[in-house]
Design an enzyme around this catalytic site. Structure first.
Site, PDB file in Angstrom:
ATOM      1  N   LYS A  68      -0.904  44.446  61.350  1.00 47.23           N
ATOM      2  CA  LYS A  68      -0.552  44.158  62.742  1.00 47.23           C
ATOM      3  C   LYS A  68       0.728  44.878  63.156  1.00 47.23           C
ATOM      4  O   LYS A  68       1.404  45.483  62.329  1.00 47.23           O
ATOM      5  CB  LYS A  68      -0.408  42.642  62.929  1.00 47.23           C
ATOM      6  CG  LYS A  68      -1.687  41.868  62.595  1.00 47.23           C
ATOM      7  CD  LYS A  68      -2.787  42.097  63.607  1.00 47.23           C
ATOM      8  CE  LYS A  68      -4.181  41.775  63.088  1.00 47.23           C
ATOM      9  NZ  LYS A  68      -4.470  40.390  62.876  1.00 47.23           N
TER      10      LYS A  68
HETATM   11  C1  PLP Z   1      -5.568  39.336  62.687  1.00 46.41           C
HETATM   12  C2  PLP Z   1      -6.030  38.404  63.725  1.00 46.41           C
HETATM   13  C3  PLP Z   1      -6.044  37.006  63.545  1.00 46.41           C
HETATM   14  C4  PLP Z   1      -5.859  36.327  62.226  1.00 46.41           C
HETATM   15  O1  PLP Z   1      -4.740  36.581  61.544  1.00 46.41           O
HETATM   16  P1  PLP Z   1      -4.698  36.637  59.951  1.00 46.41           P
HETATM   17  O2  PLP Z   1      -3.233  36.719  59.700  1.00 46.41           O
HETATM   18  O3  PLP Z   1      -5.444  37.844  59.521  1.00 46.41           O
HETATM   19  O4  PLP Z   1      -5.292  35.375  59.434  1.00 46.41           O
HETATM   20  C5  PLP Z   1      -6.373  36.213  64.626  1.00 46.41           C
HETATM   21  N1  PLP Z   1      -6.713  36.735  65.806  1.00 46.41           N
HETATM   22  C6  PLP Z   1      -6.746  38.060  66.015  1.00 46.41           C
HETATM   23  C7  PLP Z   1      -7.117  38.557  67.377  1.00 46.41           C
HETATM   24  C8  PLP Z   1      -6.434  38.940  64.979  1.00 46.41           C
HETATM   25  O5  PLP Z   1      -6.511  40.255  65.187  1.00 46.41           O
END
Ligand code: PLP
Length: 444
Positions: free
Chosen positions: A198
């Site tokens: 991210k």
């Molecule tokens: C990555 C993501 C999540 C979940 O996060 P994790 O840390 O991978 O559990 C939730 N919503 C969206 C839109 C994402 O891209």
């Protein structure tokens, strides 16, 4: 005469070594030292570093409470529980998102009704939300998809009109602003993933923010039993403190917290450089037929934060109907990372149609709804979501503002779009496998 296009024997547009322009996250001695300190002091499972991070994250957003989690999915689960979502409740969520935006609802006995997206912003279409409201709707899940802030004015108005809660999934949009105000500060509660792919990348982690003490405490009662003694003040929650109501343990690993603190400290300046680089890239492609940027209008005060997994919009009608598969193949031959598609439409997956996860004797999607009520959405129900994968493609995610390099990548896209006619004869159309259930590992 040889072609201008690399796919047909011409020279490549991308000639330079990209160096560190794509490297993410940026890890320095400071991250390393912070991690080593936690390791050396044997504090991996404590919460002191985590609570410092929470304070700093809450301050950055201007929110009262932040609660760190072991991942973003857990933060979303806790946020839904925090709102009081339970058996038989429905949330409205866009069909084009990562599954974690809505799937945690199942474990609460709740379910999801999908809304369609807007073909330009790729976010939940406010005009479609109202059609999806039922007597059981409790909340709207807003996802600021690929960093693009959703239309919060319209969404908050609908929420007020129907007395619905709003939860923001900001996992793509750390630091993004809607009309000058940070996303994650509009709804009743927000959740951010902090996993390594991210924009704010800290390892495996997530964080919930809210200004509502009760939501915060409900999230603590749900999966943070180690904090119950000092953090729970609501009397009904206090009566059940000591054990986690969700049966979950959602504490953040302090190696992640340590990385989070350093990453957050430098995030605003690194994010500003990404924003500058990405806007430069799209400025170079402004007006090229067939290609549209996925970014807010300039001067609107709306921004994309760290531009998670940037995509462009493909208008094949302007390129003689050239398939996006063929288009991307030609861009890749130029040396740029172009992949067609985005997240697949969730409403078409068997998990939202036929699968009985918890042995209810009927599909989990409708298991806790009144007898005879069926909210499932067959093919054709969400036309934009069902066709969007053939209208979007990835673009390079620049982390540094290096104009000479960015210009070469922009040239790759421009050259292919401007010479599309040469690609029509060999076009076999789109293959079936466009899109994926997750983006992070696809775009690498
Ligand atoms: C990555 C993501 C999540 C979940 O996060 P994790 O840390 O991978 O559990 C939730 N919503 C969206 C839109 C994402 O891209």
């Amino acid at each position: 005469m040889t072609s201008k296009l690399a796919l047909l024997g011409g020279p490549k547009a991308v000639k330079s070594d990209p160096g560190d322009i794509f490297k993410w996250p940026i890890i320095t001695k400071e991250d390393e030292e912070a991690v080593l300190e936690v390791l050396r002091e044997g504090k991996m499972s404590q919460t002191d570093v985590t609570q410092k991070f929470e304070q700093e994250f809450a301050e950055w957003l201007g929110m009262k409470y932040a609660l760190a989690h072991n991942n973003g999915t857990a933060a979303i689960n806790a946020a839904l529980f925090g709102l009081g979502i339970g058996v038989g409740d429905e949330i409205i969520c866009p069909s084009i998102t990562y599954w974690a935006s809505c799937l945690p609802a199942y474990s609460l006995g709740a379910t999801v009704v999908f809304a369609d997206i807007d073909p330009d912003t790729l976010n939940i279409d406010p005009n479609d939300i109202e059609k999806r409201i039922t007597p059981r709707t409790k909340a709207i899940m807003v996802v600021h998809y690929l960093g693009m802030p959703a239309d919060m004015d319209a969404i908050m108005e609908i929420a007020r009109k129907y007395n619905l809660k709003v939860i923001e999934d900001c996992s793509h949009a750390h630091g993004a602003k809607y009309k000058g105000r940070m996303v994650g500060t509009f709804g009743d509660v927000a959740a951010f993933s902090l996993m390594s792919g991210k924009s704010l990348a800290c390892g495996e982690g997530g964080i919930l923010v809210t200004n509502d003490r009760r939501i915060y405490e409900r999230a603590i009662i749900f999966g943070h039993y180690e904090r119950h003694k000092y953090a729970i003040t609501c009397s009904d929650l206090k009566a059940g403190a000591g054990l986690p109501w969700g049966g979950y343990k959602y504490r953040m690993h302090q190696l992640t917290s340590a990385v989070c603190r350093v990453q957050l400290k430098y995030y605003p300046e690194r994010m500003a450089e990404i924003d500058k680089a990405m806007n430069y890239f799209w400025d170079l492609l402004e007006g090229v037929p067939g290609l549209r940027s996925h970014r807010p209008p300039k001067g609107s005060g709306t921004t994309k934060g760290g531009w998670y997994a940037p995509h462009g919009i493909y208008v094949k009608e302007e390129l003689g109907g050239l398939s996006i598969t063929r288009f991307c193949e030609a861009v890749r031959a130029e040396g740029a990372p172009c992949v067609p598609g985005c997240n697949l439409p969730l409403h078409l997956h068997p998990l939202f149609n036929t699968i009985d996860v918890y042995h209810h004797g009927k599909p989990t999607r409708i298991a806790n709804l009144p007898e005879g009520v069926d909210i499932r959405e067959p093919p054709g129900s969400l036309p934009v979501s069902e066709s969007i994968n053939r209208r979007v493609f990835t673009v390079p995610w620049f982390k540094k503002f290096k104009p000479e390099i960015i210009e070469e990548y922009a040239e790759a896209y421009r050259k292919v779009a401007e010479n599309y006619e040469e690609l029509l004869p060999g076009d076999k159309g789109d293959d079936e496998s466009i899109g994926a259930w997750g983006l992070t590992f696809r775009i690498r």
